[in-house]
Design an enzyme around this catalytic site. Structure first.
Site, PDB file in Angstrom:
ATOM      1  N   GLU A 175       0.194  53.154 -15.003  1.00  0.00           N
ATOM      2  CA  GLU A 175       0.956  53.654 -16.151  1.00  0.00           C
ATOM      3  C   GLU A 175       2.431  53.383 -15.863  1.00  0.00           C
ATOM      4  O   GLU A 175       2.857  53.456 -14.714  1.00  0.00           O
ATOM      5  CB  GLU A 175       0.780  55.166 -16.361  1.00  0.00           C
ATOM      6  CG  GLU A 175      -0.589  55.627 -16.791  1.00  0.00           C
ATOM      7  CD  GLU A 175      -0.695  57.153 -16.857  1.00  0.00           C
ATOM      8  OE1 GLU A 175      -1.804  57.646 -17.085  1.00  0.00           O
ATOM      9  OE2 GLU A 175       0.335  57.842 -16.663  1.00  0.00           O
TER      10      GLU A 175
ATOM     11  N   GLU B  29      -4.868  60.650 -10.380  1.00  0.00           N
ATOM     12  CA  GLU B  29      -3.985  61.709  -9.876  1.00  0.00           C
ATOM     13  C   GLU B  29      -4.766  62.941  -9.421  1.00  0.00           C
ATOM     14  O   GLU B  29      -4.370  64.074  -9.683  1.00  0.00           O
ATOM     15  CB  GLU B  29      -2.952  62.097 -10.936  1.00  0.00           C
ATOM     16  CG  GLU B  29      -2.028  60.961 -11.336  1.00  0.00           C
ATOM     17  CD  GLU B  29      -0.882  61.411 -12.239  1.00  0.00           C
ATOM     18  OE1 GLU B  29      -0.752  62.630 -12.487  1.00  0.00           O
ATOM     19  OE2 GLU B  29      -0.112  60.543 -12.698  1.00  0.00           O
TER      20      GLU B  29
END
Length: 548
Positions: free
Chosen positions: A282, A183
């Protein structure tokens, strides 16, 4: 060896480690003479993972696995105190041997570990994971050595960290792959950070090849931001330098949602023709607790398994954010939560139907009529400001020359804001384009891969070269900035000598007023000295790779 015997052996070994009878360094395995690895490496072919031994498609059934750092845990588990700001669970047999039986019963075949210490031995934990059929996905970064979204750069320190992790872990056949970033770009304001991550993927793939390691996949893990998701996916699979796989941290499915209401149908359609393996790096929305993990059935169903290569639930350890499957009590025992039971049941009943490597290659040849064509990179737009051109590989020798031969050197500032303050000042005195790191326009200075201290030392040294009288005093007054007396000695390294002469010439590009800067008096971080707007813009590009 049956499962019950494996559990008993692991428990006995764990007790011996936890009690200090056996130390990890005494248990280090010699992989040169050890028996063949129990797990065949996983390889990427097109958009799929395959077992290199059987040719069967591999689907990730995984869990994130990283204990939260605390001095109490370090002390209670007998983990040596180090300078790291994290606990490496793969170098801590007292942790991994305690947890592996629970991971095995959970039904996982992969764990994701976000930070490891490459200076430690990982033999015990990696061998135990191997015996239980568990692969590992590793992030290359750590808290103090990563590519920052606020001030992105691909510098010698992060480059060395990434290499160290690969060098330490390549020997284990159950290393599935490495994440070069997590990210880093997370919304439209920092898309210019992505070229630096992509450069790291390029250089680490080159390092693996140069070292003659097996072809371990290197990829990227992103969030699911609505404004950047399409361009990010395209960027990491376009051009000559691509990721080997692409992970998405996906939290759209909450509680008892569905394939359509969660948006999984749209995401699946969007990645239908994606050229590299894509999976959930995730997943596990926690708006409903305990989490029923009903998305698992959909993820491994025929609706999704043709596109997605599985996923990793977040996360094993229960912490303040309440995403855990287990708690660790005061006696270092594992206490399973309801979430554990739900995920175990969902994993155990999910059996995705894949394709063999040979059949996949046959279909790929029929569908494409030849090799896969190179994908175009996304165009610059309001929501996407990442250039196709990437920064060069950091050159340690060149940056070391700055440290060895420049007249003015810098020791690290604990207050990171000082770098911005000083760059704003010195870039008003000299030309700083040689340290520019502009991911939006694809402009990278010759020394953009050096550390912030080396970059600042370079610019202050240019100011020094412009002084009418060059004594042993640097033109910036700060205890972190000092004169390098060795710079007056003749350099044996011809390359460094040539480099410093070049710096002396370029120092004339912008005239200095020969004033010293003392931030404790006239110039403070509150902005008491005035810097022209265009200079502040350049300084911000140097620090963040963005233009304001």
């Amino acid at each position: 060896m049956n499962f019950a015997l494996i559990i008993i052996n692991l428990f006995i070994t764990y007790v011996m480690f936890a009690s200090g009878v056996i130390k990890a360094e005494e248990f280090k395995l010699d992989y040169a003479s050890a028996k063949p690895a129990a797990l065949p490496p996983i390889e990427t072919v097109g958009s799929k993972f395959f077992s290199s031994e059987t040719g069967e498609q591999f689907f990730i059934k995984g869990i994130a696995y990283q204990p939260q750092y605390s001095l109490e845990d370090v002390s209670s588990l007998g983990i040596p105190i180090s300078d790291t700001k994290y606990i490496d669970p793969l170098a801590s047999p007292a942790i991994c041997l305690r947890d592996i039986p629970h991971l095995a019963e959970l039904g996982v075949n992969t764990i994701r570990v976000y930070a490891i210490d490459p200076t430690q031995s990982h033999d015990v934990c990696m061998e135990a994971l191997m015996e239980n059929g568990i692969y590992v996905l590793l992030d290359l970064s750590e808290p103090d050595a990563s590519i920052s979204r606020e001030s992105p750069s691909w510098d010698v320190n992060v480059y060395q960290r990434y290499k160290d992790v690969i060098d330490a872990m390549h020997q284990y056949s159950n290393v599935l792959g490495f994440f070069a970033g997590n990210e880093v770009t997370n919304d439209r304001t920092n898309t210019d950070a992505s070229p630096f991550v992509k450069a790291s993927i390029r250089d680490m793939k080159e390092h693996i090849k140069d070292m003659n390691y097996r072809a371990i996949p290197i990829g990227y893990s992103t969030n699911d931001d609505v404004e950047t998701r399409e361009n990010l996916a395209q960027f990491f699979s376009c051009g000559n330098d691509t990721a080997d796989f692409y992970g998405i941290n996906m939290y759209e499915w909450c509680g008892y949602s569905s394939f359509h209401s969660s948006g999984f149908d749209k995401r699946t359609q969007e990645f239908k023709n994606y050229p590299i393996p894509v999976f959930f790096s995730e997943f596990g929305c926690n708006l409903v607790r305990p989490r029923p993990f009903t998305e698992v059935e959909a993820l491994y169903s025929k609706q999704m398994s043709g596109v997605w290569s599985g996923g990793l639930a977040y996360m094993y350890f229960e912490e303040e954010n309440q995403y855990g499957l287990v708690e660790i009590d005061s006696k270092n025992r594992v206490v399973r939560l309801k979430d554990y039971d739900y995920l175990r049941d969902e994993f155990n009943k999910s059996e995705p139907k894949g394709i063999t490597k040979s059949e996949y290659l046959r279909r790929l040849g029929l569908n494409t009529g030849g090799p896969i064509t190179k994908r175009e990179c996304p165009s610059i737009s309001v929501a996407w400001k990442a250039a196709e051109k990437l920064p060069d590989k950091p050159e340690k020798s060149k940056c070391d020359c700055l440290t060895n031969a420049l007249p003015c050197l810098v020791t690290p500032f604990s207050d990171r804001s000082k770098y911005r303050e000083y760059f704003e000042y010195v870039c008003g005195q000299v030309d700083c384009s040689d340290i520019k790191a502009d991911g939006e326009n694809g402009e990278y200075g010759e020394y953009s891969g050096c550390t912030p201290d080396q970059k600042l030392a370079l610019q202050i040294s240019k100011m020094y070269f412009n002084l009418a009288e060059q004594n042993d005093i640097c033109p910036v007054d700060d205890r972190h900035i000092y004169f390098n007396r060795d710079s007056k000695n003749d350099q044996n390294d011809k390359e460094c000598t040539s480099l410093i002469r070049s710096v002396q010439k370029t120092s004339k590009a912008r005239k200095t007023d020969n004033k010293s800067l003392n931030p404790s008096k006239d110039h403070t971080s509150s902005g008491s000295h005035i810097v022209p707007k265009f200079v502040m813009g350049l300084a911000f590009v140097i620090l963040t790779g963005s233009i304001v």
